[in-house]
Motif scaffolding. Structure first.
Motif, mmCIF file in Angstrom:
data_model
loop_
_atom_site.group_PDB
_atom_site.id
_atom_site.type_symbol
_atom_site.label_atom_id
_atom_site.label_comp_id
_atom_site.label_asym_id
_atom_site.label_seq_id
_atom_site.Cartn_x
_atom_site.Cartn_y
_atom_site.Cartn_z
ATOM 1 N N TYR A 190 2.170 6.992 5.237
ATOM 2 C CA TYR A 190 1.994 5.741 4.799
ATOM 3 C C TYR A 190 1.333 5.746 3.360
ATOM 4 N N ALA A 191 0.609 6.252 2.987
ATOM 5 C CA ALA A 191 0.241 6.495 2.288
ATOM 6 C C ALA A 191 0.742 6.641 0.984
ATOM 7 N N ILE A 196 -4.938 6.546 8.077
ATOM 8 C CA ILE A 196 -3.688 6.816 7.160
ATOM 9 C C ILE A 196 -2.997 7.961 7.400
ATOM 10 N N ALA A 227 -0.255 0.242 -4.609
ATOM 11 C CA ALA A 227 -1.332 0.726 -4.113
ATOM 12 C C ALA A 227 -1.995 1.199 -5.178
ATOM 13 N N ASP A 251 -4.689 3.386 -5.254
ATOM 14 C CA ASP A 251 -5.075 4.735 -4.663
ATOM 15 C C ASP A 251 -4.742 4.917 -3.379
ATOM 16 N N TYR A 252 -5.684 5.920 -2.496
ATOM 17 C CA TYR A 252 -6.137 5.270 -1.043
ATOM 18 C C TYR A 252 -7.155 6.523 -0.946
ATOM 19 N N ILE A 265 -7.178 -0.366 -3.018
ATOM 20 C CA ILE A 265 -7.602 1.369 -3.047
ATOM 21 C C ILE A 265 -7.498 1.228 -1.523
ATOM 22 N N PHE A 266 -6.476 1.822 -0.920
ATOM 23 C CA PHE A 266 -7.061 2.004 0.926
ATOM 24 C C PHE A 266 -7.247 2.949 0.929
ATOM 25 N N VAL A 267 -8.929 2.418 2.190
ATOM 26 C CA VAL A 267 -9.659 3.391 2.875
ATOM 27 C C VAL A 267 -9.020 3.396 4.079
ATOM 28 N N SER A 268 -9.106 4.305 4.307
ATOM 29 C CA SER A 268 -8.701 4.710 6.190
ATOM 30 C C SER A 268 -8.956 5.916 6.529
ATOM 31 N N ALA A 283 2.596 3.182 0.788
ATOM 32 C CA ALA A 283 1.378 2.670 0.028
ATOM 33 C C ALA A 283 1.441 2.451 -1.976
ATOM 34 N N LEU A 284 1.571 3.545 -1.821
ATOM 35 C CA LEU A 284 1.805 3.861 -3.245
ATOM 36 C C LEU A 284 2.645 3.326 -4.133
#
Length: 171
Positions: A25-26, A21, A34, A36-37, A15-18, A29-30
């Motif tokens: 980009y999200a 972002i 990834a 989730d974000y 899971i991205f935490v930003s 990433a998925l």
């Protein structure tokens, strides 16, 4: 970071935490794996995202384990059928052969593509002296839907006759 995580532990949720972002980009990433974000401005969503990711990962692991168990069971069945000289054939109500075990072509000394596509074609492999009995037995089984047993001879690829004991049972 995502590429390294996927390389070393592909089954672990990521899971991205930003705070910076962007949407593009999200999405990328998925698409790259990834789970989730979560934006730093909305950290209240993080526990829910983690719980869902872990639940999904457990479900994926259970599906994978079930698939592995099924494949192992099927492999065991194939080995047992080959060792015992057994085969199975599944036909539709119209007599079309829908599937058959790997051991069937081996028993007859032919390739899988040489197995007839229907019971009508199968009948042509049955010894001429056994055809009438085979045909009437199959018709009766289809009519009644009851289990039946029949012994007959069928042509092997080398020209010899193989004795078959067929047990038919409706599914």
């Amino acid at each position: 970071a995502l590429a390294l995580a996927r390389e070393h532990s592909p089954q672990t949720p990521f899971i991205f935490v930003s705070g910076t972002i962007g949407e593009a980009y999200a999405i990328r990433a998925l698409q790259n794996g990834a789970t989730d974000y979560v934006l730093k401005a909305n950290l209240m969503r993080l526990p829910v995202a983690v719980e869902r990711a872990l639940r999904d990962a457990r479900a994926d692991a259970e599906r994978l384990e079930s698939r592995r168990a099924l494949l192992a069971s099927e492999a065991g069945l194939r080995r047992a059928q080959a060792m015992a000289g057994l085969a199975n054939v599944v036909t539709g109500k119209d007599g079309v052969i829908e599937s058959f075990s790997e051991s069937l072509p081996q028993m007859l000394g032919v390739s899988a593509r040489s197995i007839p596509g229907s019971m009508r074609g199968w009948l042509q492999l049955v010894h001429p002296e056994d055809r009438a009995r085979f045909r009437s037995g199959m018709i009766e089984a289809g009519r009644t839907g009851l289990r039946f047993e029949l012994e007959y001879r069928i042509r092997h690829a080398d020209g010899s006759w193989v004795r078959i004991k067929q047990v038919s049972e409706p599914l």
